[in-house]
Structures are given as structure tokens and as C-alpha cells.
Design a protein around this motif. Structure first.
Motif, mmCIF file in Angstrom:
data_model
loop_
_atom_site.group_PDB
_atom_site.id
_atom_site.type_symbol
_atom_site.label_atom_id
_atom_site.label_comp_id
_atom_site.label_asym_id
_atom_site.label_seq_id
_atom_site.Cartn_x
_atom_site.Cartn_y
_atom_site.Cartn_z
ATOM 1 N N GLU A 84 3.481 13.028 -13.370
ATOM 2 C CA GLU A 84 3.552 12.737 -14.798
ATOM 3 C C GLU A 84 2.339 13.314 -15.528
ATOM 4 O OE1 GLU A 84 2.965 8.809 -17.590
ATOM 5 O OE2 GLU A 84 4.002 8.540 -15.677
ATOM 6 N N LEU A 85 1.157 13.115 -14.953
ATOM 7 C CA LEU A 85 -0.064 13.658 -15.556
ATOM 8 C C LEU A 85 -0.040 15.181 -15.598
ATOM 9 C CD1 LEU A 85 -2.709 11.305 -13.898
ATOM 10 C CD2 LEU A 85 -2.202 11.436 -16.344
ATOM 11 N N LEU A 86 0.426 15.785 -14.503
ATOM 12 C CA LEU A 86 0.487 17.249 -14.447
ATOM 13 C C LEU A 86 1.416 17.811 -15.513
ATOM 14 C CD1 LEU A 86 0.588 17.883 -10.599
ATOM 15 C CD2 LEU A 86 -1.138 18.770 -12.180
ATOM 16 N N GLU A 143 0.827 -1.210 0.000
ATOM 17 C CA GLU A 143 0.000 0.000 0.000
ATOM 18 C C GLU A 143 0.861 1.260 0.000
ATOM 19 O OE1 GLU A 143 -4.080 -1.385 2.287
ATOM 20 O OE2 GLU A 143 -2.231 -1.133 3.455
ATOM 21 N N GLU A 144 1.964 1.231 0.740
ATOM 22 C CA GLU A 144 2.869 2.374 0.731
ATOM 23 C C GLU A 144 3.493 2.547 -0.649
ATOM 24 O OE1 GLU A 144 5.679 1.965 3.872
ATOM 25 O OE2 GLU A 144 4.209 2.340 5.462
ATOM 26 N N ALA A 145 3.835 1.444 -1.288
ATOM 27 C CA ALA A 145 4.388 1.511 -2.641
ATOM 28 C C ALA A 145 3.355 2.059 -3.620
ATOM 29 C CB ALA A 145 4.861 0.130 -3.086
ATOM 30 N N ASP A 146 2.074 1.680 -3.436
ATOM 31 C CA ASP A 146 1.004 2.191 -4.298
ATOM 32 C C ASP A 146 0.880 3.710 -4.169
ATOM 33 O OD1 ASP A 146 0.380 -0.279 -5.298
ATOM 34 O OD2 ASP A 146 -1.351 -0.609 -3.973
ATOM 35 N N MET A 147 1.015 4.201 -2.952
ATOM 36 C CA MET A 147 0.920 5.643 -2.750
ATOM 37 C C MET A 147 2.058 6.373 -3.469
ATOM 38 S SD MET A 147 1.275 7.907 0.712
ATOM 39 C CE MET A 147 1.404 9.704 0.541
ATOM 40 N N LYS A 148 3.270 5.872 -3.326
ATOM 41 C CA LYS A 148 4.414 6.518 -3.980
ATOM 42 C C LYS A 148 4.279 6.453 -5.498
ATOM 43 C CE LYS A 148 7.486 5.733 -0.067
ATOM 44 N NZ LYS A 148 8.646 5.002 0.493
ATOM 45 N N ALA A 149 3.759 5.347 -5.998
ATOM 46 C CA ALA A 149 3.537 5.230 -7.440
ATOM 47 C C ALA A 149 2.481 6.221 -7.903
ATOM 48 C CB ALA A 149 3.123 3.798 -7.782
ATOM 49 N N ALA A 150 1.450 6.426 -7.080
ATOM 50 C CA ALA A 150 0.396 7.372 -7.426
ATOM 51 C C ALA A 150 0.933 8.799 -7.444
ATOM 52 C CB ALA A 150 -0.761 7.250 -6.442
ATOM 53 N N ASP A 151 1.815 9.117 -6.502
ATOM 54 C CA ASP A 151 2.449 10.440 -6.500
ATOM 55 C C ASP A 151 3.209 10.664 -7.802
ATOM 56 O OD1 ASP A 151 1.552 11.319 -4.056
ATOM 57 O OD2 ASP A 151 3.300 10.609 -2.948
#
Length: 415
Positions: free
Chosen positions: A113-115, A100-108
Motif C-alpha cells: 500500500e505504501l509503495l 505474529e504470523e498475522a502481523d507479518m501478513k498485515a505488514a506485507d
């Protein structure tokens, strides 16, 4: 009051910087401050915990571009580079898994990237929440993108405005306090304290600023009051300002970031100084902790966005109970016996501020540019809301004040 070249309204970072710039240029000025102290939202106090604590802004953001950073170094301030990465993530009272922590960092990473490549076209959804949805960001990433970074929930933030904000790394935290540094910067500036401006007349030669202590006339005025203060018409303008400017006050509403520091003595709860702890809860009732900065006996809680406004309405006692309950839920009921003094900041209740910092409404990101245009070449606006890429920062406010003051100097020299 004596007539001067320029009146400056507000002795926060922007107003103090404008005053020092005018002073260096040889122009006369009067600096009027509604509160009984200088610094505005930069305010360090030792009354609550016996050590310097920043009631307002605390981080020296963008230290490589922040004019306060070299001054902090010269003054011998104790500085700590803070990477602001989440070290401990909880979902309610459950510690997040490594996945879950890895998912958060990936989402950041996905959000940045999207921005970087996202373009908002006419008719597009300009809400940051729409962009976060494309990234499938888990709640933790959304919390930092919205309430903790911008002081507003992501559905109330403009993508274009968010894109215009700079990456604020490197960030430094100071033991002596950013508010104390700003007070040091402005110590030599003459200020009329406890003198709110009630009205600005600009259908006269120059301008006339009306206060309870009299009226001061000048060739120009620099207004550094927050957009919320101006939207509430704490300062009246006669004649009324153009719709472009008056509307901009409402298009730049103040977000909220509330601090809830709690004294914890006799234990460090298994945490290290400057650890970042984020607790995700339902309905955006999330809380972030800066843990034991400089190894002080303080856990500094932060809540942002709509929840911070709700907390302000509930009151300090309810806010402190909320924080202590969250800590006990994670670290055990025995934590309560280690709790000492606590408090809650309440910038929303400060009449002459009314919030933390400004964030443009979706579809209204041009409001900042509108306010940067002077009215009749004699009413100028400055502050954190007009600080370009360093928006929402104390250093940005100072740079805004300096830039606008130079603009006024050039304007008056040309007449």
C-alpha cells in the motif's frame, strides 16, 4: 577472428537472446563467453545431488510474461506454481504465534500500500528502510522485501528502484531446471567459450574487441556482462566510457542471494513439499527454506544481502554447519542423522559474475536508464539489470537481449 556485424559479450540469457535475434535478422555475429559453458547465472547441475539442481536462478518469474514459460511447457518440463507465502515462521527456535504470523501478513499488505502511493521527491530519503519504518513492518516482512527479494538489505535499496520492479507472480518452479531450459534455448547458437574480452576499442571504425585468442572487429558490440564485472574493469574501454555510463556500473551494485541446499532423507520433518519456512534471527542472520520441492530429499536454504556476503567469506563448510544447526534447533538433534550431501553456491566468488543480481543504490535509480543509452551508437548494454519491470530475472534478461538486438539491427540498417 573474422570481422562481423556485431560482437556479443556474454552467453547468458541476454547474450543468447541477442544472438538469436541477430541471426533471425540476417546479421553476422560473434558471441564471446568468458566461462566454459553457456547460461551465465542460469546453470542446472546434477553433480551435487544426482538430480537437476539450479545453482543459479530457479524460478520462472512472471510466467504470463516470461518467454521461457511457454517453452518449458512445450518441452514437457514438470512445473509447479509457487505462491511463495510463508507457511512456517520461526523467531530463532520459537515458532511464531498465529498473531505474529498475522502481523507479518498485515505488514506485507501495508508495504505494498505504501509503495503504491509513495512519491520520492528531491531531498527525500530514498532508502527502502525508511518506507518500511513508516509501515512498522516486523522483521519477517523486511527480510522478504530486502535480502530475499532484492539480494540487499533494505537500507541499501532505492525505493524508486523497488517501485519499478514488477509483481513477479505467477511464479513457477521446474523440476528439470531453469538453467537446463536456458541451455536448451541456446543450444543452436555458436559460442566462443573460455574467451574473455579484455578490451573494447571504440575510437576506431566500429569497434574492436580484444581477447587472448585475437581481436574481432565489428560495427557494434552488445555487452551483457554484469555491472560488477564492468565496475571491476575486467573489460577495459579505450577511450574511457563517459562518466554517466561508468558511474552507472557502481550505482548498480550486485546483491547476493546464496543457496544452501541440504539433503534430508528418511523424514519430511512434518513439512509438505514446497512449504516456505522462514527463520528470523538477530542482525539479519535470517534464513529461508524451500522445503522438499517436488518431494525431493532437499531442504533448500537461502540467505541474502550482507549476510550472504558474510557467509560466502566464511566458506562452504561454515555455511552448511549453519544450516544444519538451524534445522536441528527447530526439529531436534535427531535431524542430524538424516542429513546427507550439502553444498553452498558462491556467485560472489565467480570472477565473471560477482554477485546474484543488481539493485540500484538509494538515490541512484536512474542508473538503469543511463546504461540503456548506447555509447557512440556502437556500444550497447543488455542484461537483467536493464530488464525494466522484470529486472533481476532470467526472463527479463532475455527480453532485454532481444530488445537491444532489435535496436542494433535498426541502427545498422539506418547507416
Amino acid at each position: 577472428m573474422q570481422d562481423v556485424d556485431v560482437v556479443i559479450i556474454g552467453a547468458g540469457s541476454a547474450g543468447l537472446a541477442a544472438a538469436k535475434t541477430l541471426q533471425a535478422a540476417g546479421l553476422s555475429f560473434t558471441l564471446l563467453e568468458a566461462m566454459d559453458r553457456i547460461g551465465g547465472r542460469a546453470w542446472t547441475s546434477d553433480q551435487h545431488f544426482g538430480v537437476p539442481f539450479d545453482i543459479g536462478c530457479a524460478w520462472l518469474h512472471a510466467a504470463d510474461r516470461n518467454p521461457y514459460f511457454p517453452e518449458a511447457q512445450v518441452a514437457g518440463w514438470t512445473l509447479h506454481h509457487h505462491d511463495m507465502n510463508v507457511d512456517h515462521l520461526y523467531y530463532r527456535e520459537r515458532k511464531a504465534s498465529e498473531a505474529e504470523e498475522a502481523d507479518m501478513k498485515a505488514a506485507d499488505a501495508k508495504l505494498f500500500e505504501l509503495l503504491a502511493r509513495h512519491e520520492v521527491k528531491d531531498g527525500d530519503d530514498d532508502r527502502l528502510s525508511a518506507l518500511l519504518a513508516k509501515g512498522h513492518a516486523p522483521r519477517a516482512a523486511a527480510t522478504f522485501a530486502g535480502p530475499m527479494d532484492f539480494g540487499a538489505d533494505e537500507d541499501e535499496i532505492s525505493i524508486l528502484d523497488f517501485q519499478a520492479a514488477a509483481d513477479l507472480d505467477p511464479n513457477y518452479f521446474s523440476k528439470e531446471g531453469l538453467g537446463a531450459l536456458v541451455a536448451r534455448f541456446g543450444a543452436s547458437v555458436p559460442v566462443e567459450l573460455s574467451t574473455p574480452v579484455r578490451k573494447i576499442l571504440w575510437d576506431v571504425p566500429g569497434v574492436a574487441c580484444v581477447t587472448d585468442r585475437g581481436t574481432v572487429r565489428a560495427k557494434a558490440v552488445i555487452v551483457t556482462a554484469s555491472p560488477a564485472v564492468l565496475a571491476f574493469e575486467e573489460i577495459a574501454f579505450s577511450p574511457a566510457l563517459p562518466d554517466t555510463h561508468f558511474g552507472a556500473f557502481f550505482d548498480l551494485p550486485m546483491g547476493m542471494l546464496t543457496k544452501l541446499p541440504v539433503e534430508i532423507s528418511g523424514t519430511r520433518l512434518g513439512l509438505q513439499p514446497f512449504d516456505d519456512l522462514l527463520i528470523e534471527r538477530m542482525a539479519r542472520h535470517d534464513i529461508y527454506f524451500l522445503c522438499f520441492p517436488f518431494d525431493l530429499d532437499l531442504m533448500v536454504g537461502f540467505v541474502g544481502g550482507d549476510f550472504a556476503w558474510e557467509m560466502s567469506a566464511a566458506g562452504e563448510a561454515a555455511g552448511i554447519d549453519f544450516v544444519v544447526d538451524r534445522l536441528c534447533g527447530i526439529f531436534g538433534g535427531d535431524t542430524r542423522k538424516h542429513v546427507g550431501r550439502a553444498m553452498m553456491t558462491n556467485w560472489g566468488g565467480e570472477r565473471f559474475v560477482r554477485g546474484a543480481y543488481a539493485a540500484a543504490r538509494p538515490g541512484r535509480s536512474l542508473a538503469r536508464a543511463a546504461l540503456m543509452q548506447p555509447v557512440a551508437d556502437k556500444i550497447f548494454f543488455a542484461g537483467e539489470h536493464l530488464a525494466g519491470p522484470l529486472m533481476q530475472t532470467c526472463g527479463g534478461a532475455r527480453l532485454s537481449g532481444e530488445a537491444v538486438a532489435r535496436q542494433v539491427v535498426a541502427q545498422l540498417a539506418a547507416k
